[in-house]
Design an enzyme around this catalytic site. Structure first.
Site, mmCIF file in Angstrom:
data_model
loop_
_atom_site.group_PDB
_atom_site.id
_atom_site.type_symbol
_atom_site.label_atom_id
_atom_site.label_comp_id
_atom_site.label_asym_id
_atom_site.label_seq_id
_atom_site.Cartn_x
_atom_site.Cartn_y
_atom_site.Cartn_z
ATOM 1 C CE LYS A 190 0.858 0.776 4.492
ATOM 2 N NZ LYS A 190 1.442 1.972 5.109
ATOM 3 N NE ARG A 254 7.663 8.045 8.970
ATOM 4 C CZ ARG A 254 8.493 7.290 9.655
ATOM 5 N NH1 ARG A 254 9.429 6.596 9.019
ATOM 6 N NH2 ARG A 254 8.412 7.216 10.970
#
Length: 344
Positions: A190, A254
């Site tokens: 993912k 992030r």
């Protein structure tokens, strides 16, 4: 209550240590830097990674032997690139009865090994006893005790249930699974799609494009995962679609932030320097790109992101390339997955 060592004093390791401490466990938080551990003990905060109050039940260490001596469970929360070195050192001191849990989402680029496979190679432990903890869980929200749900997975369900018991609380709900392959792949892959979602936002595209990336990205993850033997239904769970949604839509991510900077025209080296933190998706896209070739699996989004990161292809050109692929039926993927899984 139990003694638990958490290896990795970054944001995610700190958040998990807080969950364990809130549950009354004695928690030892390991950092590879002595001065970092000392600062945490002196200030009861982790200013560098997750600047929240750290409970008194958490003590930071930099010595591995002190950290893991006599503990009931070890939670490994270091970047993929550090897994082998840390586990090799851990193996010198850990008791064979200790439950080993990891919460790292990534794949080793060259060997194409998942984290559990790397742990098995570096430690005297049976693969079926390794536990993974994964799911939609930003460290910032976990540390603030916002409601969060994750999955612990192991071939040995008793080990998964042990991890479930350690972490379950009023704000941290834990499910179990025996599909460690699917749970690990969902958590790792993912990150690639999150890079794509960030790139899309950086280019100025809207919700339509992001929804398409998430949905078709999930199809790619399920195709590759099923080809490797995972249960396709795992990708509809917390570590699949759940983690995909939270990582692709949040500024806490992030990978989304890195992709967003790339979409705005920044070069990869500059992005990584600006981030100052590990962006697992950058390493994982190399592994997934190779996996797709080896397994003969169609992963056009992953391929496009690989081209942007490592072949210096213009993101807008990649979008045009994806939008002009050959026409097909949307349900082809689902039909193939279900046929492979459930046909006699």
């Amino acid at each position: 209550m139990e003694k638990v060592a958490v290896l990795g004093a970054g944001s995610w390791g700190t958040a998990l240590a807080i969950v364990l401490a809130d549950n009354g466990h004695e928690v030892r938080l390991w950092s590879h830097r002595k001065e970092h551990a000392e600062t945490i003990n002196e200030t009861h905060r982790n200013h560098k990674y997750l600047d929240v109050d750290i409970p008194n039940e958490i003590t930071a260490y930099s010595d591995m032997h002190q950290t893991v001596s006599g503990v009931d469970a070890v939670v490994i929360v270091v970047p993929t690139k550090a897994i082998r070195e840390v586990c090799s050192e851990l193996n010198k001191w850990m008791d064979s009865k200790t439950t080993v849990i990891h919460a790292t989402k990534g794949i080793e680029p060259v060997s194409l090994k998942r984290v559990s496979e790397m742990i098995e190679e570096e430690m005297d432990i049976k693969y079926e006893d390794i536990v993974v903890l994964s799911g939609p869980s930003h460290a910032e929200e976990v540390a603030l005790r916002h409601p969060t749900t994750v999955t612990t997975s192991s071939i040995n369900l008793e080990k998964a249930k042990h991890a479930q018991d350690l972490f379950s609380s009023d704000s941290f709900r834990v499910y179990t699974s025996d599909d460690i392959l699917g749970i690990e792949l969902g958590g790792a892959l993912k990150n690639i799609i999150a890079l794509g979602a960030g790139i899309s936002d950086g280019l100025g595209f809207g919700d339509n494009a992001k929804a398409a990336l998430i949905t078709r990205g999930l199809a790619e993850i399920a195709r590759l995962g099923t080809s490797l033997g995972a249960n396709p239904l795992s990708f509809l769970g917390l570590s699949g679609v759940g983690d995909l949604i939270v990582t692709c839509t949040s500024v806490h991510s992030r990978n989304w932030r890195a992709g967003n900077l790339l979409g705005k025209g920044n070069q990869l080296e500059d992005v990584l320097e600006q981030m100052g933190m590990v962006v697992e998706g950058v390493r994982t896209v190399k592994a997934a790109h190779q996996f797709a070739k080896d397994q003969n699996v169609d992963m056009p989004i992953t391929s496009g992101i690989f081209q942007i990161l490592f072949e210096n292809k213009n993101p807008k050109d990649v979008v045009e390339q994806l939008m002009n692929r050959g026409k097909r039926d949307e349900m082809d993927d689902l039909a193939v997955l279900l046929k492979e899984r459930y046909s006699e």
